[in-house]
Design a protein around this motif. Sequence first.
Motif, mmCIF file in Angstrom:
data_model
loop_
_atom_site.group_PDB
_atom_site.id
_atom_site.type_symbol
_atom_site.label_atom_id
_atom_site.label_comp_id
_atom_site.label_asym_id
_atom_site.label_seq_id
_atom_site.Cartn_x
_atom_site.Cartn_y
_atom_site.Cartn_z
ATOM 1 N N PHE A 42 0.715 -0.527 0.038
ATOM 2 C CA PHE A 42 0.070 0.054 0.027
ATOM 3 C C PHE A 42 0.551 1.032 -0.100
ATOM 4 O O PHE A 42 0.641 2.568 -0.044
ATOM 5 N N SER A 43 2.098 0.889 0.293
ATOM 6 C CA SER A 43 2.778 2.261 0.497
ATOM 7 C C SER A 43 3.399 3.000 -1.164
ATOM 8 O O SER A 43 3.554 3.934 -1.673
ATOM 9 N N ASP A 44 3.044 1.595 -1.866
ATOM 10 C CA ASP A 44 3.415 2.367 -3.376
ATOM 11 C C ASP A 44 2.137 2.329 -4.510
ATOM 12 O O ASP A 44 2.000 2.963 -5.013
ATOM 13 N N VAL A 45 1.249 2.598 -3.431
ATOM 14 C CA VAL A 45 -0.188 3.317 -3.663
ATOM 15 C C VAL A 45 -0.388 5.022 -4.449
ATOM 16 O O VAL A 45 -0.202 5.466 -3.102
ATOM 17 N N ILE A 46 -0.125 5.577 -5.417
ATOM 18 C CA ILE A 46 0.276 6.658 -5.458
ATOM 19 C C ILE A 46 -1.499 7.492 -5.836
ATOM 20 O O ILE A 46 -1.407 9.065 -5.667
ATOM 21 N N LYS A 47 -2.168 6.718 -6.147
ATOM 22 C CA LYS A 47 -4.020 7.147 -6.566
ATOM 23 C C LYS A 47 -4.748 6.336 -5.993
ATOM 24 O O LYS A 47 -4.637 5.557 -6.837
ATOM 25 N N GLU A 48 -6.187 6.748 -5.437
ATOM 26 C CA GLU A 48 -6.545 5.721 -5.009
ATOM 27 C C GLU A 48 -8.586 6.499 -4.871
ATOM 28 O O GLU A 48 -8.708 8.317 -4.806
ATOM 29 N N ALA A 90 -16.442 2.177 7.196
ATOM 30 C CA ALA A 90 -14.861 1.990 6.236
ATOM 31 C C ALA A 90 -14.367 2.133 6.863
ATOM 32 O O ALA A 90 -12.811 1.931 6.154
ATOM 33 N N MET A 91 -13.822 3.517 7.125
ATOM 34 C CA MET A 91 -12.910 4.018 7.590
ATOM 35 C C MET A 91 -12.069 3.669 8.088
ATOM 36 O O MET A 91 -10.946 3.753 7.626
ATOM 37 N N PRO A 92 -12.537 2.869 8.759
ATOM 38 C CA PRO A 92 -11.411 2.272 10.321
ATOM 39 C C PRO A 92 -10.826 1.392 9.248
ATOM 40 O O PRO A 92 -9.863 1.443 9.757
ATOM 41 N N VAL A 93 -11.662 0.089 8.715
ATOM 42 C CA VAL A 93 -10.764 -0.830 7.607
ATOM 43 C C VAL A 93 -9.724 0.051 6.872
ATOM 44 O O VAL A 93 -8.770 -0.746 6.696
ATOM 45 N N ARG A 94 -10.056 0.676 6.444
ATOM 46 C CA ARG A 94 -9.294 1.211 5.436
ATOM 47 C C ARG A 94 -7.697 1.564 6.166
ATOM 48 O O ARG A 94 -6.789 1.287 5.782
ATOM 49 N N ALA A 95 -7.651 2.568 7.262
ATOM 50 C CA ALA A 95 -6.750 3.273 7.873
ATOM 51 C C ALA A 95 -6.170 2.060 8.233
ATOM 52 O O ALA A 95 -4.593 1.488 8.399
ATOM 53 N N GLU A 96 -6.813 0.327 8.462
ATOM 54 C CA GLU A 96 -5.411 -1.047 9.337
ATOM 55 C C GLU A 96 -4.412 -0.992 7.673
ATOM 56 O O GLU A 96 -3.762 -1.487 7.462
ATOM 57 N N PHE A 97 -5.541 -1.086 6.608
ATOM 58 C CA PHE A 97 -4.692 -1.958 6.151
ATOM 59 C C PHE A 97 -3.319 -0.638 5.108
ATOM 60 O O PHE A 97 -2.934 -0.848 5.232
ATOM 61 N N TYR A 98 -3.798 1.190 5.426
ATOM 62 C CA TYR A 98 -2.754 1.318 4.846
ATOM 63 C C TYR A 98 -1.592 2.004 6.398
ATOM 64 O O TYR A 98 -0.667 2.765 5.969
ATOM 65 N N GLN A 99 -2.049 1.527 7.574
ATOM 66 C CA GLN A 99 -0.943 1.468 8.704
ATOM 67 C C GLN A 99 0.332 1.275 8.855
ATOM 68 O O GLN A 99 0.551 0.095 7.948
ATOM 69 N N GLY A 100 0.545 2.015 9.013
ATOM 70 C CA GLY A 100 2.117 1.741 8.525
ATOM 71 C C GLY A 100 2.910 2.120 7.328
ATOM 72 O O GLY A 100 4.771 1.967 6.692
ATOM 73 N N HIS A 101 1.811 2.408 6.034
ATOM 74 C CA HIS A 101 2.384 2.353 4.868
ATOM 75 C C HIS A 101 2.151 4.254 4.496
ATOM 76 O O HIS A 101 1.504 4.869 5.269
ATOM 77 N N THR A 102 2.917 4.503 3.469
ATOM 78 C CA THR A 102 2.763 6.172 2.840
ATOM 79 C C THR A 102 1.049 6.193 2.202
ATOM 80 O O THR A 102 1.158 4.947 1.502
#
Length: 134
Positions: A73-79, A93-105
């Motif tokens: 997910f650190s390599d995702v530049i656009k979503e 659903a935002m908490p779910v999104r936050a889980e997957f981006y946790q620790g990533h840019t």
Amino acid sequence: MSRSSKEVFYHGKDFTKDFGYAQAVTVGSTLYISGTVSLDDEGKLVAPGDIRGQTRRIYEDLQRILEVHGVTFSDVIKEAIFTTDIDRFKEEAMPVRAEFYQGHTLPASSAWLQVSRLAFPEFLVEIEAIAVLP
């Protein structure tokens, strides 16, 4: 180099071909992930009526596609997030999104759009992404 030699198509789920699209396409060092909805490997809806559950399944699928291509997910530049209820998405659903981006840019760009309906009325969320490959 011809246009076709620069494209690599990814079909992680066989049924996507029936709908006339690839789950992802790489062009050069860019990975374009198609709009992803909450479906299992046979094409059946996961978590009907549950925006949190649908979002979790979508991010699990996105993570699998990223991993197959050697990125995170650190390599995702656009979503782009499409939902039938943006307020419900932000709350549930935002908490779910936050889980997957946790620790990533976080992506440089992220559009959140409310739409009246997705391809099938059972879908509450659809997410597409663009990532940079190594």
